[in-house]
Design a protein around this motif. Structure first.
Motif, PDB file in Angstrom:
ATOM      1  N   SER A   1       0.510  -1.266  -0.301  1.00 11.45           N
ATOM      2  CA  SER A   1       0.122   0.431  -0.286  1.00 11.45           C
ATOM      3  C   SER A   1       0.732   1.187   0.219  1.00 11.45           C
ATOM      4  O   SER A   1       1.530   1.366   0.674  1.00 11.45           O
ATOM      5  N   HIS A   2       0.122   2.342  -0.632  1.00  5.98           N
ATOM      6  CA  HIS A   2       1.329   3.216  -0.547  1.00  5.98           C
ATOM      7  C   HIS A   2       0.681   4.751  -0.739  1.00  5.98           C
ATOM      8  O   HIS A   2      -0.831   4.398  -1.298  1.00  5.98           O
ATOM      9  N   LEU A   3       0.374   5.915  -0.887  1.00  2.22           N
ATOM     10  CA  LEU A   3       0.022   7.187  -0.637  1.00  2.22           C
ATOM     11  C   LEU A   3       1.191   7.525  -1.455  1.00  2.22           C
ATOM     12  O   LEU A   3       1.539   8.517  -0.739  1.00  2.22           O
ATOM     13  N   ILE A   4      -0.262   8.196  -2.465  1.00  2.00           N
ATOM     14  CA  ILE A   4       0.532   9.042  -3.238  1.00  2.00           C
ATOM     15  C   ILE A   4      -0.301  10.772  -3.227  1.00  2.00           C
ATOM     16  O   ILE A   4      -1.291  10.413  -3.593  1.00  2.00           O
ATOM     17  N   GLN A   5       0.315  12.142  -3.104  1.00  2.00           N
ATOM     18  CA  GLN A   5      -0.375  13.485  -3.184  1.00  2.00           C
ATOM     19  C   GLN A   5       0.248  13.917  -4.132  1.00  2.00           C
ATOM     20  O   GLN A   5       0.825  14.182  -4.232  1.00  2.00           O
ATOM     21  N   ILE A   6      -0.769  15.124  -4.181  1.00  2.71           N
ATOM     22  CA  ILE A   6      -0.282  16.378  -4.617  1.00  2.71           C
ATOM     23  C   ILE A   6      -0.464  17.485  -3.948  1.00  2.71           C
ATOM     24  O   ILE A   6      -1.882  17.772  -3.179  1.00  2.71           O
ATOM     25  N   VAL A   7       0.439  18.423  -3.171  1.00  2.00           N
ATOM     26  CA  VAL A   7      -0.008  19.256  -2.179  1.00  2.00           C
ATOM     27  C   VAL A   7       0.664  21.017  -2.762  1.00  2.00           C
ATOM     28  O   VAL A   7       1.442  21.054  -3.531  1.00  2.00           O
ATOM     29  N   GLU A   8       0.048  21.985  -2.102  1.00  2.00           N
ATOM     30  CA  GLU A   8       0.709  23.121  -2.461  1.00  2.00           C
ATOM     31  C   GLU A   8       1.743  23.360  -0.829  1.00  2.00           C
ATOM     32  O   GLU A   8       2.342  22.497  -1.129  1.00  2.00           O
ATOM     33  N   ARG A   9       2.406  24.769  -1.652  1.00  5.19           N
ATOM     34  CA  ARG A   9       3.879  24.903  -1.214  1.00  5.19           C
ATOM     35  C   ARG A   9       3.101  25.107   0.138  1.00  5.19           C
ATOM     36  O   ARG A   9       4.538  24.609   1.114  1.00  5.19           O
ATOM     37  N   ASP A  10       2.314  25.051   1.039  1.00  2.94           N
ATOM     38  CA  ASP A  10       1.930  25.090   2.523  1.00  2.94           C
ATOM     39  C   ASP A  10       1.772  23.686   3.192  1.00  2.94           C
ATOM     40  O   ASP A  10       0.819  23.477   4.260  1.00  2.94           O
TER      41      ASP A  10
END
Length: 263
Positions: A154-163
């Motif tokens: 299992s893995h979690l991929i995210q796209i995040v803002e600079r904050d």
């Protein structure tokens, strides 16, 4: 089975543009309780909700992901997916080796221990399409550049803002020696929290505008009763000022209402 899982992982994803973001930790607790109550469908739905919450909350701590994957491992085991259960348990142990839920019982703990002692498996690889400008990709709660060679599981991929605020999340479970391409797609603009102060100001301005209009109307009677030229001019100036003020406050009320509903 695995081909379907890979397709789902590559094209799925949670993109949030909502005013409020659920607490993934609270959802993890609810999923665990549902599982212990043998409410399998509820547990599955809550796991999906947790993924959604990770798409708007932020970068999770390793223990939170481990908790989710322990629940997922137990859920898969009770669905007779022993391989999936061991994969999820192995991933949980990788992030938080000392974490376990005793209420899951000795039998599941045995499966958990067996997963940790399994022979080394061939790594998998995650590829990610272009990350939007001024944003950062993350893997399992840590900023990361892709492609990434990862242990199967299992893995979690995210796209995040600079904050650190997440805009996208996708949980995947990878078999050994697999390569997947994840298509994030366009991210919708984040919808800011409605400015309730604007609505308050709009309402107050509307009330004040009504009051000014009423006072301006009252000046008409005073104009008729004026007994001198000076009194007439003074009353007319007051009426004009009150009328202008009522229009101005009415404009503020309308603008505040428009901004509230547009945001």
């Amino acid at each position: 089975m695995w081909s379907m899982l890979i397709w789902w992982a590559a094209w799925g994803g949670t993109v949030w543009a909502q005013d409020e973001c659920p607490d993934p930790a609270a959802i993890a607790d609810a999923a665990k309780s549902a599982l212990l109550d043998a409410e399998m469908e509820t547990a599955e739905a809550l796991m999906s909700e947790a993924e959604s919450a990770l798409g708007c909350s932020g970068l999770p701590e390793p223990e939170l992901l481990a908790r989710l994957w322990l629940v997922e491992g137990a859920r898969l085991y009770f669905l007779d997916d022993t391989f999936g259960a061991q994969s999820a348990f192995r991933s949980a142990a990788r992030l938080a080796p000392s974490l376990w839920f005793p209420e899951f019982g000795e039998r599941l703990y045995g499966v958990y221990q067996q997963a940790q002692s399994s022979d080394a498996l061939t790594p998998a690889e995650i590829r990610l399409d272009a990350v939007p400008e001024k944003m950062q990709a993350a893997l399992n709660g840590q900023p990361a550049d892709f492609p990434q060679v990862v242990p199967p599981g299992s893995h979690l991929i995210q796209i995040v803002e600079r904050d650190g605020t997440a805009r996208y999340a996708r949980m995947v479970m990878l078999p050994p020696d697999e390569i997947i391409d994840i298509e994030v797609g366009p991210l919708r603009p984040v919808k800011p929290t409605r400015r309730w102060g604007m609505l308050g100001i709009s309402g107050a301005s509307l009330i004040a505008a009504g009051g000014m209009a009423y006072l301006a109307n009252q000046q008409s009677e005073r104009i008729e009763q004026a007994d001198s030229s000076a009194a007439l001019q003074r009353t007319q100036r007051q009426q004009s000022a009150l009328t202008v003020a009522s229009y101005g406050l009415g404009g503020v009320a309308v603008t505040g209402g428009v901004l509230f509903f547009a945001c």
